[in-house]
Design a protein around this motif. Structure first.
Motif, PDB file in Angstrom:
ATOM      1  N   VAL A  45       0.824  -1.174   0.048  1.00 28.27           N
ATOM      2  CA  VAL A  45       0.113  -0.049   0.073  1.00 28.27           C
ATOM      3  C   VAL A  45       0.832   1.193   0.204  1.00 28.27           C
ATOM      4  O   VAL A  45       1.985   1.187   0.725  1.00 28.27           O
ATOM      5  N   ARG A  46       0.449   2.134  -0.644  1.00 27.43           N
ATOM      6  CA  ARG A  46       1.042   3.530  -0.774  1.00 27.43           C
ATOM      7  C   ARG A  46       0.628   4.604  -0.743  1.00 27.43           C
ATOM      8  O   ARG A  46      -0.131   5.273  -1.605  1.00 27.43           O
ATOM      9  N   PRO A  47       0.210   5.089   0.888  1.00 25.21           N
ATOM     10  CA  PRO A  47      -0.411   6.319   1.058  1.00 25.21           C
ATOM     11  C   PRO A  47       0.253   7.393   0.582  1.00 25.21           C
ATOM     12  O   PRO A  47       1.499   7.560   0.392  1.00 25.21           O
ATOM     13  N   ALA A  48      -0.510   8.616   0.612  1.00 27.42           N
ATOM     14  CA  ALA A  48      -0.005   9.950   0.005  1.00 27.42           C
ATOM     15  C   ALA A  48       0.041  10.714   1.207  1.00 27.42           C
ATOM     16  O   ALA A  48       0.744  11.664   0.866  1.00 27.42           O
ATOM     17  N   ASP A  49      -0.344  10.597   2.255  1.00 25.65           N
ATOM     18  CA  ASP A  49      -0.025  11.640   3.232  1.00 25.65           C
ATOM     19  C   ASP A  49      -0.270  10.809   4.864  1.00 25.65           C
ATOM     20  O   ASP A  49      -0.673   9.517   4.822  1.00 25.65           O
ATOM     21  N   ALA A  50      -0.242  11.586   5.836  1.00 19.51           N
ATOM     22  CA  ALA A  50       0.086  10.989   7.095  1.00 19.51           C
ATOM     23  C   ALA A  50      -1.653  10.600   7.297  1.00 19.51           C
ATOM     24  O   ALA A  50      -1.794   9.674   8.106  1.00 19.51           O
ATOM     25  N   ALA A  51      -2.469  11.271   7.147  1.00 18.23           N
ATOM     26  CA  ALA A  51      -4.064  10.944   7.294  1.00 18.23           C
ATOM     27  C   ALA A  51      -4.229   9.248   6.465  1.00 18.23           C
ATOM     28  O   ALA A  51      -4.920   8.501   7.319  1.00 18.23           O
ATOM     29  N   GLN A  52      -3.512   9.214   5.521  1.00 19.20           N
ATOM     30  CA  GLN A  52      -4.089   7.965   4.861  1.00 19.20           C
ATOM     31  C   GLN A  52      -3.113   6.776   5.441  1.00 19.20           C
ATOM     32  O   GLN A  52      -3.445   5.692   5.578  1.00 19.20           O
ATOM     33  N   VAL A  53      -1.972   7.106   5.934  1.00 18.04           N
ATOM     34  CA  VAL A  53      -1.225   6.238   6.669  1.00 18.04           C
ATOM     35  C   VAL A  53      -1.932   5.756   8.095  1.00 18.04           C
ATOM     36  O   VAL A  53      -2.255   4.637   8.256  1.00 18.04           O
ATOM     37  N   ALA A  54      -2.673   6.885   8.720  1.00 19.18           N
ATOM     38  CA  ALA A  54      -3.324   6.482   9.923  1.00 19.18           C
ATOM     39  C   ALA A  54      -4.770   5.795   9.523  1.00 19.18           C
ATOM     40  O   ALA A  54      -4.908   4.800  10.208  1.00 19.18           O
ATOM     41  N   ALA A  55      -5.161   5.872   8.346  1.00 24.87           N
ATOM     42  CA  ALA A  55      -6.317   5.056   8.190  1.00 24.87           C
ATOM     43  C   ALA A  55      -5.917   3.631   7.754  1.00 24.87           C
ATOM     44  O   ALA A  55      -6.999   2.512   8.163  1.00 24.87           O
ATOM     45  N   ILE A  56      -4.868   3.412   7.411  1.00 22.37           N
ATOM     46  CA  ILE A  56      -4.270   2.045   6.802  1.00 22.37           C
ATOM     47  C   ILE A  56      -4.079   1.484   8.238  1.00 22.37           C
ATOM     48  O   ILE A  56      -4.548   0.234   8.277  1.00 22.37           O
ATOM     49  N   VAL A  57      -3.314   2.027   8.932  1.00 18.00           N
ATOM     50  CA  VAL A  57      -3.054   1.514  10.309  1.00 18.00           C
ATOM     51  C   VAL A  57      -4.240   1.172  11.237  1.00 18.00           C
ATOM     52  O   VAL A  57      -4.250   0.072  11.750  1.00 18.00           O
ATOM     53  N   ARG A  58      -5.376   2.008  11.178  1.00 17.77           N
ATOM     54  CA  ARG A  58      -6.571   1.755  11.940  1.00 17.77           C
ATOM     55  C   ARG A  58      -7.283   0.490  11.239  1.00 17.77           C
ATOM     56  O   ARG A  58      -7.636  -0.563  11.880  1.00 17.77           O
ATOM     57  N   LEU A  59      -7.269   0.386   9.888  1.00 20.25           N
ATOM     58  CA  LEU A  59      -7.807  -0.862   9.229  1.00 20.25           C
ATOM     59  C   LEU A  59      -7.116  -2.157   9.794  1.00 20.25           C
ATOM     60  O   LEU A  59      -7.666  -3.169  10.168  1.00 20.25           O
ATOM     61  N   CYS A  60      -5.837  -2.200   9.795  1.00 19.84           N
ATOM     62  CA  CYS A  60      -4.939  -3.384  10.217  1.00 19.84           C
ATOM     63  C   CYS A  60      -5.220  -3.666  11.575  1.00 19.84           C
ATOM     64  O   CYS A  60      -5.286  -4.527  11.968  1.00 19.84           O
ATOM     65  N   ALA A  61      -5.166  -2.629  12.650  1.00 18.29           N
ATOM     66  CA  ALA A  61      -5.547  -2.877  14.016  1.00 18.29           C
ATOM     67  C   ALA A  61      -6.888  -3.338  14.330  1.00 18.29           C
ATOM     68  O   ALA A  61      -7.090  -4.415  15.149  1.00 18.29           O
ATOM     69  N   GLU A  62      -7.991  -2.943  13.211  1.00 18.67           N
ATOM     70  CA  GLU A  62      -9.160  -3.451  13.440  1.00 18.67           C
ATOM     71  C   GLU A  62      -9.340  -4.779  13.069  1.00 18.67           C
ATOM     72  O   GLU A  62     -10.202  -5.755  13.841  1.00 18.67           O
ATOM     73  N   ILE A  63      -8.669  -5.311  12.018  1.00 20.56           N
ATOM     74  CA  ILE A  63      -8.787  -6.611  11.608  1.00 20.56           C
ATOM     75  C   ILE A  63      -7.823  -7.636  11.730  1.00 20.56           C
ATOM     76  O   ILE A  63      -7.596  -8.794  11.341  1.00 20.56           O
ATOM     77  N   GLY A  64      -6.721  -7.108  12.637  1.00 20.89           N
ATOM     78  CA  GLY A  64      -5.371  -8.169  13.156  1.00 20.89           C
ATOM     79  C   GLY A  64      -4.566  -8.169  11.878  1.00 20.89           C
ATOM     80  O   GLY A  64      -4.102  -9.381  11.763  1.00 20.89           O
TER      81      GLY A  64
END
Length: 477
Positions: A45-64
């Motif tokens: 995954v190649r996010p464009a900014d810090a907000a997108q990084v945070a969204a991907i990290v939240r996704l990973c935390a949610e689903i393990g």
């Protein structure tokens, strides 16, 4: 949730073009540049900014889903490569490549984590300032990676490692919280210095998305010299004389053994000996000052003349042009390329107290010979901070033998590390731990220190999803 569902949700966040799953597209992200570490992943995954990084990290935390942050992928210990299970997402920071703010009055620069080190150097130069970190991989390595590994380089002697060059950080925590610690303050006595937990943590406690860095005056007087020396003891005497006379103007003091120099000359086109003399050791010295017009070359020549008189220096050349200085520097920056062409490389990143460098090199070389009489040892490093890269070169024929190559390398490294530790040194000075050195780290640190590190890991990342398998495993529940 299946792997495909995770990938589809990531595409909804970032857009389909920035979630790579085709094997041809993901291959460059799943192996290190030396081909020593290889893994598998659900996608890159190649996010464009810090907000997108945070969204991907939240996704990973949610689903393990485990997450492996990756910068320029220039490391040597596998710290940015996923494991072989294929359960992880690799998060590339290359699109976070903006220069956010330049402050030449406050001598600071705020940049995103995906900026290359060369781009940061150029931004500083455009503001008539210097960002002093210099690495052989500076055109490819990214600033987030240099922070995550607390990178060193050739200017540590004067400016310190990355830890000394960071004023503030922006970090996405393992639960997706975005912490804004981008303070450009030189003094901030308000409790725990949280930034230092992330510098050198190799992405195991959070993902650095931006940093505020220190800038310095640009050097306007520079002198570069290449010295031939009879011994490491002589090298230390010369170094002490230079530091005593010139102080922090001594920016660089890089040592090379004759076998190391010979390897470069044999395998790297466009290189040549700066000196006619062939001696056991060589020292590359650079002296700088922000004041223009200083006759640093003359002062350096006077000091080297003293060394020639007392025998600590056998021969020396002071660069008379930028081209001559660049040719000297090329010898130093080409060692990795040359060693890869010289045999099977077993590298080390040891450091010992500066005064113990001769003891360490002698003892470690003997220890390697006891393990593998057919090994060749070359040495290069930063004599001013004690960081000596003792590189062991094994014959290529070993690849075809029945003897397990990994076992040979482990035995050699164990011997080298024992000697460094016995002299009060460390097994890793600037390369980091990653996955390749994790077992060695546990043996080096001891139970009390490892327990503290595991506790910090569990506090920040209770699910163990942030760059798992690297640096330190979480303590068992």
């Amino acid at each position: 949730m299946s792997g495909m569902e995770v990938v589809e949700r990531a595409r909804a966040i970032l857009g389909p073009a920035h979630v790579l799953s085709d094997p041809t597209d993901t291959a460059p992200f799943l192996a290190d540049w030396r081909g020593r570490y290889r893994g598998a992943a659900l996608a890159v995954v190649r996010p464009a900014d810090a907000a997108q990084v945070a969204a991907i990290v939240r996704l990973c935390a949610e689903i393990g889903t485990p997450l492996v942050p990756q910068g320029g992928n220039t490391g040597v210990v596998g710290g940015a490569i996923p494991d072989a299970t294929g359960r992880s997402l690799v998060l590339s920071l290359s699109r976070l490549n903006r220069i956010r703010e330049t402050d030449p009055v406050g001598d600071s620069l705020t940049v995103e984590a995906g900026c290359t080190l060369a781009a940061v150097q150029a931004a500083a130069e455009a503001a008539d300032r210097l960002f002093p970190m210099s690495l052989g991989s500076e055109g490819s390595c990214q600033i987030g990676g240099t922070i995550a590994t607390n990178a060193g380089g050739t200017a540590v002697l004067r400016y310190g490692p990355m830890r000394d060059l960071v004023l503030g950080l922006e970090v996405v925590l393992p639960d997706g919280t975005l912490w804004n610690g981008l303070r450009a303050l030189r003094k901030d006595n308000t409790g725990y210095a949280l930034k230092h937990l992330f510098i050198g943590a190799e992405g195991t406690l959070g993902i650095v998305t931006a940093a505020t860095l220190k800038l310095f005056p640009r050097p306007r007087s520079v002198a570069t010299a290449f010295l031939a020396l009879p011994s490491l003891e002589a090298a230390l005497r010369v170094f002490a004389r230079l530091r005593g006379a010139l102080g922090d103007r001594v920016t660089t003091a890089e040592i090379l053994s004759e076998p190391q120099l010979a390897s470069v000359l044999a395998h790297v086109p466009g290189t040549g000996r700066p000196l006619a003399a062939v001696l056991p050791w060589y020292l590359l010295v650079e002296v700088t000052d922000p004041l223009a017009g200083l006759e640093l070359a003359e002062r350096l020549e006077d000091l080297l003349a003293e060394g020639l008189e007392d025998g600590s220096v056998a021969d020396a050349a002071v660069a008379r042009s930028q081209a001559q200085a660049a040719a000297m520097w090329k010898l130093r920056h080409s060692v990795s390329e040359a060693n890869r062409k010289s045999g099977i490389v077993v590298g080390h990143d040891t450091a010992v107290p500066v005064a113990r460098i001769p003891d360490f090199v002698a003892r470690a070389t003997a220890a390697v010979a006891a393990v593998r009489p057919d090994a060749r040892v070359v040495a290069v490093g930063h004599i001013g901070d004690g960081n000596i890269h003792l590189v062991v070169l094994l014959p290529e024929s070993l690849r075809a033998s029945a003897e397990p190559l990994d076992a040979v390398a482990q035995a050699i490294s164990a011997a080298v590390h024992r000697e460094a530790i016995a002299l009060g040194g460390t097994i890793s000075a600037e390369h980091g731990i990653g996955q390749g050195m994790r077992d060695a780290l546990a043996a080096f640190k001891g139970p009390a220190e490892m327990s503290l590190m595991q506790g910090i890991k569990r506090l920040f990342d209770p699910q163990g999803l942030m760059n798992p398998g690297k640096l330190v495993a979480p303590a068992p529940d």
